[in-house]
Design an enzyme around this catalytic site. Structure first.
Site, short mmCIF file in Angstrom:
data_model
loop_
_atom_site.label_atom_id
_atom_site.label_comp_id
_atom_site.label_asym_id
_atom_site.label_seq_id
_atom_site.Cartn_x
_atom_site.Cartn_y
_atom_site.Cartn_z
N ASN A 16 -7.72 -3.05 14.22
CA ASN A 16 -9.03 -3.49 13.97
C ASN A 16 -9.10 -4.45 12.79
O ASN A 16 -10.14 -4.84 12.33
CB ASN A 16 -9.67 -2.27 13.31
CG ASN A 16 -8.87 -1.75 11.86
OD1 ASN A 16 -8.22 -2.35 11.67
ND2 ASN A 16 -9.43 -0.62 11.42
N ASP B 24 0.79 -1.11 0.07
CA ASP B 24 -0.04 -0.09 0.09
C ASP B 24 0.77 1.45 0.05
O ASP B 24 1.95 1.25 0.13
CB ASP B 24 -0.90 0.00 1.24
CG ASP B 24 -0.40 -0.38 2.60
OD1 ASP B 24 1.12 -0.29 2.55
OD2 ASP B 24 -1.10 -0.72 3.75
N HIS C 146 -7.40 -4.85 10.18
CA HIS C 146 -6.96 -4.61 8.69
C HIS C 146 -5.68 -5.32 8.22
O HIS C 146 -4.67 -5.47 8.97
CB HIS C 146 -7.06 -3.27 8.52
CG HIS C 146 -6.01 -2.22 8.87
ND1 HIS C 146 -6.10 -1.04 9.48
CD2 HIS C 146 -4.66 -2.36 8.61
CE1 HIS C 146 -5.10 -0.50 9.85
NE2 HIS C 146 -3.92 -1.42 9.21
N GLU D 279 -9.70 -1.92 5.11
CA GLU D 279 -10.30 -1.84 6.35
C GLU D 279 -11.58 -2.80 6.66
O GLU D 279 -12.20 -3.31 5.73
CB GLU D 279 -10.75 -0.25 6.57
CG GLU D 279 -9.47 0.77 6.41
CD GLU D 279 -8.73 0.64 7.65
OE1 GLU D 279 -8.81 -0.12 8.68
OE2 GLU D 279 -8.32 2.01 7.81
C1 GLP Z 1 -0.73 0.40 8.47
C2 GLP Z 1 -0.06 -0.54 7.43
C3 GLP Z 1 -0.21 -2.15 7.69
C4 GLP Z 1 0.17 -2.45 8.77
C5 GLP Z 1 -0.62 -1.83 10.00
C6 GLP Z 1 0.01 -1.95 11.44
O1 GLP Z 1 -1.82 0.74 8.56
N1 GLP Z 1 -0.92 -0.19 5.98
O2 GLP Z 1 0.41 -2.78 6.46
O3 GLP Z 1 0.22 -3.86 9.01
O4 GLP Z 1 -0.36 -0.39 9.72
O5 GLP Z 1 1.24 -1.33 11.85
P1 GLP Z 1 2.01 -1.40 12.73
O6 GLP Z 1 2.97 -2.48 12.27
O7 GLP Z 1 2.76 -0.08 12.94
O8 GLP Z 1 1.27 -1.72 14.12
#
Ligand code: GLP
Length: 219
Positions: free
Chosen positions: A114, A48, A116, A121
């Site tokens: 959540n 992404d 995702h 989402e």
């Molecule tokens: C973002 C990314 C995800 C990631 C998530 C969790 O929203 N798009 O790919 O897995 O956050 O992030 P973190 O690893 O900082 O908790």
């Protein structure tokens, strides 16, 4: 986890790896920088990118990947969505073509609080392809820590769809910390539901999950 990556890479069966951003994979990328496995023949495809951020913006996922991996480890090619694309539909179609031409052998995933995956989402279709998505308040709040204020967090992103993620041959999901515990419980023990995007992985034949004790605490 690191051993798994090294042995999979050394097997010679991996042409394309799908990569993720966020704080979760930071130690993994540090390991790859230090171990320097031979990735010269490997293509990377990221999950992404924020809409509206240039590739060289210090909060873009392109910048993150260069900073934590690409500047230090040589790969054949890199693909990320273009946050500044003028035509969203064309950008999603371009990325779907990238995925069709570079089927993912090994996909790294984190997970949002959540549930995702990528930026898919709650409510996202399990068949989805690349799309421009609206981020939830919860995700904006979680990601605000990387920006000076929550107002600066982009509210939209381009994300590979869940269907595209499920096309990966092998998926490796990492989750650390108690703020991920409920999502991990739902992903593993809960019913498959679009309300928890990660539950889509229950139907995938090859998923490996690495958790710390806090993330596993509700199992
Ligand atoms: C973002 C990314 C995800 C990631 C998530 C969790 O929203 N798009 O790919 O897995 O956050 O992030 P973190 O690893 O900082 O908790």
């Amino acid at each position: 986890m690191s051993e798994l990556f090294a042995s999979d890479i050394n097997s010679g069966n991996i042409k394309t790896v799908g990569l993720a951003t966020g704080s979760t994979p930071l130690d993994f990328y540090k390991y790859v920088r230090e171990a320097q496995p031979d990735c010269k023949a490997i293509t990377t495809v990221n999950l992404d990118e924020y809409v509206g951020l240039a590739a060289d913006h210090d909060q873009s996922y392109s910048y993150f990947m260069h900073e934590h991996l690409f500047n230090d480890v040589a790969f054949a090619k890199h693909f990320l969505p273009d946050g500044l694309a003028k035509d969203s539909a064309a950008e999603c179609a371009r990325y779907d073509e990238v995925l069709a031409e570079n089927p993912i052998d090994w996909q790294l995933l984190g997970i949002g609080g959540n549930g995702h995956i990528g930026f898919n989402e709650p409510g996202a279709s399990f068949e989805g392809t690349t799309q421009r998505v609206q981020l939830t308040e919860e995700t904006l709040a979680a990601n605000a820590r990387f920006f000076d204020s929550i107002e600066e967090v982009p509210t939209e992103a381009y994300s590979m769809g869940i269907g595209s993620i499920l096309n990966s041959k092998k998926i490796v999901l990492l989750a650390f910390g108690e703020e991920k515990a409920a999502a991990i419980k739902a992903m593993i023990e809960g019913p498959m539901t679009n309300e928890v995007p990660a539950t889509a992985l229950q139907n995938h034949p090859n998923v490996t999950v690495f958790l710390d004790e806090a993330a596993a605490s509700l199992l």
